[in-house]
Design a protein around this motif. Structure first.
Motif, short mmCIF file in Angstrom:
data_model
loop_
_atom_site.label_atom_id
_atom_site.label_comp_id
_atom_site.label_asym_id
_atom_site.label_seq_id
_atom_site.Cartn_x
_atom_site.Cartn_y
_atom_site.Cartn_z
N THR A 1 0.83 -1.20 0.00
CA THR A 1 0.00 0.00 0.00
C THR A 1 0.87 1.25 0.00
O THR A 1 0.49 2.27 -0.57
CB THR A 1 -0.91 0.00 1.23
N VAL A 2 2.03 1.17 0.66
CA VAL A 2 2.96 2.31 0.74
C VAL A 2 4.36 1.82 0.41
O VAL A 2 4.79 0.76 0.89
CB VAL A 2 2.92 2.95 2.15
N ASP A 3 5.07 2.61 -0.40
CA ASP A 3 6.47 2.35 -0.74
C ASP A 3 7.15 3.72 -0.77
O ASP A 3 6.99 4.48 -1.72
CB ASP A 3 6.55 1.65 -2.09
N ALA A 4 7.87 4.06 0.30
CA ALA A 4 8.32 5.45 0.44
C ALA A 4 9.72 5.56 1.01
O ALA A 4 10.09 4.84 1.94
CB ALA A 4 7.35 6.22 1.32
N ASP A 5 10.49 6.48 0.43
CA ASP A 5 11.76 6.97 0.98
C ASP A 5 11.67 8.49 0.95
O ASP A 5 11.50 9.07 -0.13
CB ASP A 5 12.94 6.52 0.12
N ALA A 6 11.76 9.12 2.10
CA ALA A 6 11.62 10.59 2.11
C ALA A 6 12.17 11.16 3.41
O ALA A 6 12.33 10.45 4.40
CB ALA A 6 10.15 10.98 1.95
N GLU A 7 12.46 12.46 3.36
CA GLU A 7 12.89 13.21 4.54
C GLU A 7 11.99 14.44 4.67
O GLU A 7 11.74 15.14 3.69
CB GLU A 7 14.34 13.68 4.39
N PHE A 8 11.47 14.64 5.89
CA PHE A 8 10.67 15.83 6.18
C PHE A 8 11.45 16.66 7.20
O PHE A 8 11.48 16.31 8.39
CB PHE A 8 9.29 15.44 6.73
N PRO A 9 12.09 17.75 6.76
CA PRO A 9 12.96 18.50 7.68
C PRO A 9 12.18 19.12 8.84
O PRO A 9 10.99 19.44 8.71
CB PRO A 9 13.54 19.60 6.76
N PRO A 10 12.82 19.32 9.97
CA PRO A 10 12.17 19.98 11.11
C PRO A 10 11.68 21.38 10.72
O PRO A 10 12.37 22.12 10.03
CB PRO A 10 13.27 20.05 12.16
N GLY A 11 10.47 21.71 11.14
CA GLY A 11 9.91 23.03 10.91
C GLY A 11 9.36 23.26 9.52
O GLY A 11 8.96 24.37 9.19
N SER A 12 9.28 22.19 8.68
CA SER A 12 8.79 22.35 7.31
C SER A 12 7.33 21.97 7.19
O SER A 12 6.77 21.25 8.02
CB SER A 12 9.62 21.48 6.36
N TRP A 13 6.71 22.48 6.12
CA TRP A 13 5.37 22.07 5.72
C TRP A 13 5.52 21.21 4.48
O TRP A 13 6.08 21.64 3.46
CB TRP A 13 4.51 23.30 5.38
N THR A 14 4.98 19.97 4.52
CA THR A 14 5.03 19.07 3.37
C THR A 14 3.62 18.61 3.03
O THR A 14 2.92 18.08 3.89
CB THR A 14 5.91 17.83 3.66
N ALA A 15 3.21 18.84 1.78
CA ALA A 15 1.90 18.39 1.31
C ALA A 15 2.07 17.11 0.50
O ALA A 15 2.98 17.01 -0.35
CB ALA A 15 1.24 19.47 0.47
#
Length: 570
Positions: free
Chosen positions: A368-382
């Motif tokens: 259902t999910v196949d993901a590699d990602a980084e969400f930096p501190p203090g960021s907005w990610t849509a």
């Protein structure tokens, strides 16, 4: 194979039967006592019919009439029969309550695990299991467990009493008894298939009703209420047909048993009548008088009563067996416990790292999910994508509500990294739950010990001040059933205030502006801006407004996450 209709279903059904038997443990003590009183009821009933037969014989033998003593004995034993039957029924009900309570506690632990992880059971099936299926299992044990203890003893007692009175009548009972197990086996085979079909039809109707109520507003807006009504009617008719089929099967098997029992009683009645008239005499048989003949005739139906109850239990068992299969699947699907961990420091934003994360639902043939990602501190990610593409599942993995099938999810601060901590993030979804309580109490759910000043800060951060000022009693205004109503956008801002009050520095937003008009959406986005200042925000959304307000936009397609746009500053 897992499907109960496939060849491998025999082992599955055997496991379900074993699990069903184990479910009786909480009420076993009450069932044993109930069976004991059922046996006593049979013994008292034999004595009662003996007193009645003795009274009838005394009436015929006028010179030695003892009918008064016989009537007194009949009255006393009748009271004992009623008392034993009532006690047995009360004990069985108490045992059923213990079984149902035990099952509901296990279901609660599975559907709302203390670990906080998500159960994959749908709400319709969960409600059906909690309300109906637990009672199906409990009712079966309340009927079958005391019967398994009392039936052999009761039948043996009646047979011994009949043999002591007139042994040829006991032989007739034994001969007809041999026909009953075959009929009970046929009854069980009839019931099994019908119970499976009825269970499937019930599950389908529950899902259709729940989905219809949940989406009623959307159905009306699309003009699809009529079509949905026809779907509901079809599901109800299917359940009616399967229920009638089960009843027909039960009636047919019951009719066959009644024929066998009636034949046995008729043979004994004919023999006794002809013997009393002097037309029939069995060699070496004791003399048959009114007392003996009447006692035998009254005892014959008692002999078959436990077998009738066992036949009824066959149908109840198949229903309970289907219920046990569903309940067992839910209980055994309980998420694994998670060792406790300390919350990250709330004074700094929390970044998120997805390292080769894969998630696959149980029984599915693809991720259902196949993901590699980084969400930096203090960021907005849509995160954008089609409905059903895996956005909500990805958020639940980040929150720690689900465990990945492979890979690792890490929360990172400047000082350390760790696995997700349940309750360490704030979640705002498209369905805002407002309790039947005051606005203050609804906001305080984010932090039960919050002070008035902290609540006011949360109200300001969520842009609720104007809304609160317009309510009849401000923060003390009661919401929910019988209380004051708020709009969808206002409810979302209450959820934002609740999340702000929790102090979490990682926010996960699942379609927070869904079903809102442009003005309401703009107000919610502004509230989120204020409330999440300095926080890390991950948003699953279809909204262009939210996507354009984000630092990074990712797309998820078929569970695979890929980048669309990155912005250095908001």
């Amino acid at each position: 194979m897992n499907d109960r209709g496939e060849p491998g279903a025999a082992g599955q059904r055997q496991d379900d039967d074993t699990w069903l038997t184990a479910c009786a443990a909480p009420g076993r003590r009450w069932f044993v006592l109930s069976g004991t009183f059922r046996t006593l009821e049979t013994l008292f009933t034999i004595t009662r019919w003996g007193a009645l037969a003795w009274t009838a014989q005394a009436v015929m033998d006028r010179p030695t009439a003892h009918e008064t003593r016989g009537l007194v004995a009949f009255a006393v034993t009748s009271a004992l029969v009623v008392g034993a039957g009532w006690t047995a029924g009360t004990l069985a009900e108490r045992g059923a309550r213990a079984v149902a309570t035990g099952l509901r506690q296990r279901l609660t632990g599975a559907l709302l695990p203390a670990t906080g992880r998500i159960s994959e059971t749908g709400p319709a099936e969960a409600a059906w299991a909690m309300v109906d299926l637990a009672d199906d299992v409990a009712d079966y044990h309340a009927q079958a467990a005391p019967l398994s203890r009392s039936a052999p003893l009761s039948m043996a007692a009646v047979l011994v009493a009949t043999a002591a009175a007139h042994w040829p009548a006991a032989i007739v009972l034994l001969l007809t008894t041999a026909l009953l197990p075959l009929n009970m086996r046929l009854a069980g085979l009839f019931a099994q298939q019908g119970a499976d079909r009825q269970s499937a039809a019930t599950r389908n109707l529950n899902a259709v009703v729940l989905d219809s109520f949940r989406g009623m507003r959307t159905l009306r807006e699309l003009g699809a209420a009529g079509r949905r009504g026809r779907t509901l009617t079809t599901a109800a008719e299917r359940l009616t047909k399967t229920t009638m089929s089960v009843l027909r099967r039960a009636f047919l098997s019951g009719m066959i048993m009644d024929v066998v029992i009636t034949f046995s009683i008729a043979v004994n009645a004919t023999y006794i009548g002809l013997s009393l008239l002097g037309y029939v005499h069995v060699p070496h048989a004791p003399r048959l008088d009114l007392f003996t003949g009447l006692l035998v005739l009254l005892a014959c139906p008692m002999y078959f009563a436990p077998m009738r109850a066992r036949a009824a239990a066959f149908h109840q068992r198949e229903r309970a067996g289907v219920a046990a299969g569903v309940l067992r699947d839910i209980v055994e699907d309980t998420p694994a416990p998670v060792p406790p961990a300390a919350r990250p420091q709330l004074t700094e934003p929390v970044g998120v790292s997805l390292d080769a994360v894969r998630f696959r639902h149980r029984g599915a043939d693809h991720d259902t999910v196949d993901a590699d990602a980084e969400f930096p501190p203090g960021s907005w990610t849509a995160i954008t994508g089609a409905s059903g593409s895996g956005k909500s599942t990805l958020l639940s993995l980040i929150a720690g509500l689900r465990r990945p099938s492979a890979g690792a999810v890490q929360w990172r601060t400047s000082s350390a990294g760790q696995a997700p901590v349940l309750g360490g993030s704030a979640w705002v979804g498209q369905q805002t739950v407002l309790l039947d309580a005051t606005v203050r109490d609804n906001i305080r759910l984010g932090r039960p010990d919050a002070t008035e000043r902290q609540i006011r800060r949360a109200v300001d951060a969520a842009g609720l001040s104007t809304v609160i000022d317009g309510l009849p009693a401000g923060l003390n205004t009661r919401l929910g059933e019988g209380g004051w109503g708020v709009s969808t956008g206002e409810a979302r801002r209450i959820a934002i205030a609740r999340a702000f009050l929790s102090g979490a520095r990682l926010w996960l937003l699942d379609e927070p502006t869904a079903h809102l008009d442009a003005d309401s959406e703009r107000a919610v986005v502004e509230a989120l801006r204020r409330a999440t200042d300095g926080c890390t925000v991950v948003i699953a959304t279809h909204s262009f407004t939210l996507a354009s307000a984000s630092d990074t936009v990712l797309a998820i397609d078929g569970g695979r996450l890929r980048g669309l746009r990155a912005v250095t500053a908001r």
